[in-house]
Enzyme design. Structure first.
Site, PDB file in Angstrom:
ATOM      1  CB  ALA A   1     -16.450  70.113 151.581  1.00 30.96           C
TER       2      ALA A   1
ATOM      3  CB  SER B   1      -8.267  72.399 148.515  1.00 32.25           C
ATOM      4  OG  SER B   1      -8.548  73.472 149.372  1.00 32.25           O
TER       5      SER B   1
ATOM      6  N   GLY C   1      -6.206  70.674 143.526  1.00 31.73           N
ATOM      7  CA  GLY C   1      -4.745  70.772 143.580  1.00 31.73           C
ATOM      8  C   GLY C   1      -4.170  70.279 144.907  1.00 31.73           C
TER       9      GLY C   1
ATOM     10  CG  ASN D   1      -2.648  78.462 154.445  1.00 32.29           C
ATOM     11  OD1 ASN D   1      -3.140  77.415 154.828  1.00 32.29           O
ATOM     12  ND2 ASN D   1      -1.566  78.519 153.697  1.00 32.29           N
TER      13      ASN D   1
ATOM     14  CD  GLU E   1      -3.203  80.318 149.019  1.00 32.85           C
ATOM     15  OE1 GLU E   1      -3.453  79.479 149.894  1.00 32.85           O
ATOM     16  OE2 GLU E   1      -4.105  80.832 148.305  1.00 32.85           O
TER      17      GLU E   1
ATOM     18  CG  HIS F   1       0.080  76.193 150.561  1.00 32.14           C
ATOM     19  ND1 HIS F   1      -0.886  75.777 151.453  1.00 32.14           N
ATOM     20  CD2 HIS F   1      -0.465  77.239 149.893  1.00 32.14           C
ATOM     21  CE1 HIS F   1      -1.966  76.541 151.324  1.00 32.14           C
ATOM     22  NE2 HIS F   1      -1.742  77.426 150.380  1.00 32.14           N
TER      23      HIS F   1
ATOM     24  CB  CYS G   1      -1.074  73.337 157.564  1.00 30.57           C
ATOM     25  SG  CYS G   1      -0.421  72.855 155.968  1.00 30.57           S
TER      26      CYS G   1
HETATM   27  N1  LIG Z   1      -2.010  74.723 154.650  1.00 36.02           N
HETATM   28  C1  LIG Z   1      -2.931  73.658 154.492  1.00 36.02           C
HETATM   29  C2  LIG Z   1      -4.201  74.127 153.899  1.00 36.02           C
HETATM   30  C3  LIG Z   1      -5.160  73.034 153.610  1.00 36.02           C
HETATM   31  C4  LIG Z   1      -6.441  73.565 153.026  1.00 36.02           C
HETATM   32  N2  LIG Z   1      -7.418  72.498 152.868  1.00 36.02           N
HETATM   33  C5  LIG Z   1      -8.704  72.752 152.651  1.00 36.02           C
HETATM   34  O1  LIG Z   1      -9.135  73.884 152.618  1.00 36.02           O
HETATM   35  C6  LIG Z   1      -9.621  71.575 152.460  1.00 36.02           C
HETATM   36  C7  LIG Z   1     -11.071  71.857 152.774  1.00 36.02           C
HETATM   37  C8  LIG Z   1     -11.980  70.788 152.270  1.00 36.02           C
HETATM   38  O2  LIG Z   1     -11.736  70.199 151.219  1.00 36.02           O
HETATM   39  O3  LIG Z   1     -12.996  70.495 152.966  1.00 36.02           O
HETATM   40  C9  LIG Z   1      -6.194  74.249 151.696  1.00 36.02           C
HETATM   41  O4  LIG Z   1      -6.159  73.567 150.683  1.00 36.02           O
HETATM   42  O5  LIG Z   1      -5.992  75.480 151.695  1.00 36.02           O
END
Ligand SMILES: NCCC[C@H](NC(=O)CCC(=O)O)C(=O)O
EC number: 3.5.3.23
Length: 444
Positions: A19, A22, A24, A110, A174, A250, A368
């Site tokens: 989707a 996130s 960054g 996380n 985080e 991160h 992760c």
């Molecule tokens: N430690 C890795 C975390 C990845 C996570 N991605 C996301 O949530 C992406 C979800 C999306 O774009 O559908 C984040 O950025 O926190």
């Protein structure tokens, strides 16, 4: 008594989708609106977890969260039947529905920060779920994360659970993605390294300008206090804001540690030399600092391949191995670097590659997907045994995925009331397989 590090991998949930939530996180943004394959995603994760168990490591699994999260959608004013809530939300705010339908709890690095009993003044193993306030879709995870952790690590003689930090950017937290525990022996007091993106109180410190710094110094300090860590064995390092602006959202995208090894990119930190000296002093020497120079692997290659979102594990014979995504094999500079690394005079002697592409496309590599819990055998004996990976659980979970998961999901499908029913049916069965009790809202 035996001491070791266990890994608890997040099971990918039935709504795994792309989707672009996130900001960054380059992979998340660039794969927005792609079609995902939840079934493959879950199986890729299970395969990696099982391979680590087969290497003789202690490996567990954490359950996914209930998604779409109808509770949050109702809390912001959508009403009627579950199907009504989904269709109203899809019309009024597709982004909100997507945030409430993300399978992001799969990235258990996380989920929480964990400090082993050897490090804390009260001799207990401490857990603080991360509040994940920087992203709406992740900020709805911590309460259920706490429930799941308590259902697995329930014995109060050994385990201390804290509430997540206050839900405000001051305490942006985080979890373990910004925390590394170093030690000489897993059972001895170690040095806990907290890496933060910005300080709220000290505005003289630099901060990124393009992308958010998700972790604050203040959050790291609060977790260290809760976990009763000694100042003498705690180190705070600021992440280099320039690399955050290049997609390192991160610290575990640019550095990873295990025992007395710290593997990091030349540009990962601020005040690198002083901070490494502090780590060395607090560790009482004998550290292996493995710095990867920009000349060998640029930040862009590190972000694309996830060279540092690897797991460094200690095998039975005491040597270490790197668990890397196949994306590291596909990047020429990174592959060459890893081939060279195992020939150098460091404890890392092997690299094992795993295809976790379904997760990688959302910015989540092998590291992760796992929460590290350094523990001893008495503590392990108190862990819910139904979550520990073995041949039987691996077979059972693969069958469960085959029975309940779709092999194709678009963001449009998230409003499908049938997906909600499938997801709840799957999770209800999972709580029985893993003996978790009623950890989800829909079960209460
Ligand atoms: N430690 C890795 C975390 C990845 C996570 N991605 C996301 O949530 C992406 C979800 C999306 O774009 O559908 C984040 O950025 O926190």
């Amino acid at each position: 008594m035996k001491h070791f590090e266990a890994n608890f991998d997040g099971l990918v949930g039935p709504t795994h989708n792309y989707a672009g939530l996130s900001f960054g996180n380059v992979a998340s943004q660039s794969n927005a609106a792609q079609i995902s394959n939840p079934k493959d995603a879950a199986k890729q994760g299970l395969k990696k977890a099982k391979a680590l168990a087969d290497m003789g490591l202690v490996q567990g699994v954490l359950a996914p969260q209930e998604r779409p999260d109808l509770h949050t959608l109702r809390r912001v004013g959508f009403s009627g039947s579950d199907a009504d809530v989904l269709s109203q939300a899809a019309k009024a705010s597709p982004v909100l529905l997507q945030a409430c339908a993300s399978a992001s709890s799969m990235w258990t690095a996380n989920a929480a920060t964990v400090s082993p009993s050897a490090d804390s003044a009260d001799g207990k193993l401490h857990f603080t779920p991360a509040n994940l306030v920087d992203k709406l879709h992740r900020s709805i995870e911590p309460a259920t994360t706490g429930n799941i952790l308590k259902a697995i690590f329930s014995d109060e003689r050994y385990f201390a659970h804290h509430q997540h930090l206050p839900e405000h950017p001051h305490f942006g937290d985080e979890g373990a993605a910004n925390h590394t525990r170093l030690c000489h022996d897993y059972g001895q007091a170690g040095v806990e390294v907290f890496v933060y993106g910005r300080s709220v109180a000290d505005l003289s410190r630099p901060a990124p300008v393009k992308y958010p710094a998700r972790q604050t110094l203040e959050a790291s300090q609060a977790v260290a206090r809760l976990h009763q860590l000694s100042d003498d064995r705690t180190v705070y390092i600021q992440q280099n804001p320039d690399v955050i602006d290049q997609g390192v959202f991160h610290n575990d995208v640019i550095a990873v540690g295990n025992q007395n090894v710290l593997f990091y990119h030349e540009q990962a930190f601020l005040e690198t030399q002083a901070k490494l000296a502090e780590i060395d002093k607090k560790m009482r020497g004998n550290m292996h600092f493995i710095e990867v120079p920009t000349a060998k692997v640029g930040v862009q290659d590190a972000v694309k391949s996830y060279l540092f979102n690897t797991q460094i594990v200690t095998l039975k014979d005491g040597s270490m191995a790197i668990i890397a995504p196949t994306d590291c094999q596909e990047n020429a500079a990174v592959h060459a670097y890893l081939n060279e690394l195992v020939t150098l005079n460091t404890p890392i002697k092997a690299v094992h590659y795993f295809d976790v592409k379904q997760s990688m496309q959302n910015g989540g590599g092998p590291a992760c997907l796992r929460l590290r819990v350094a523990m001893n055998d008495t503590e392990l004996a108190a862990v819910n045994p139904q979550v520990m990976m073995n041949d039987a659980l691996f077979a059972r979970l693969n069958q469960w995925v085959d029975k309940h998961y779709r092999d194709r999901l678009s963001t449009q499908d998230l409003a499908d009331p049938q997906l909600l029913i499938e997801s709840r049916t799957a999770l209800d069965e999972l709580t029985q397989i893993m003996n978790l009790g009623s950890v989800y809202q829909f079960q209460r």
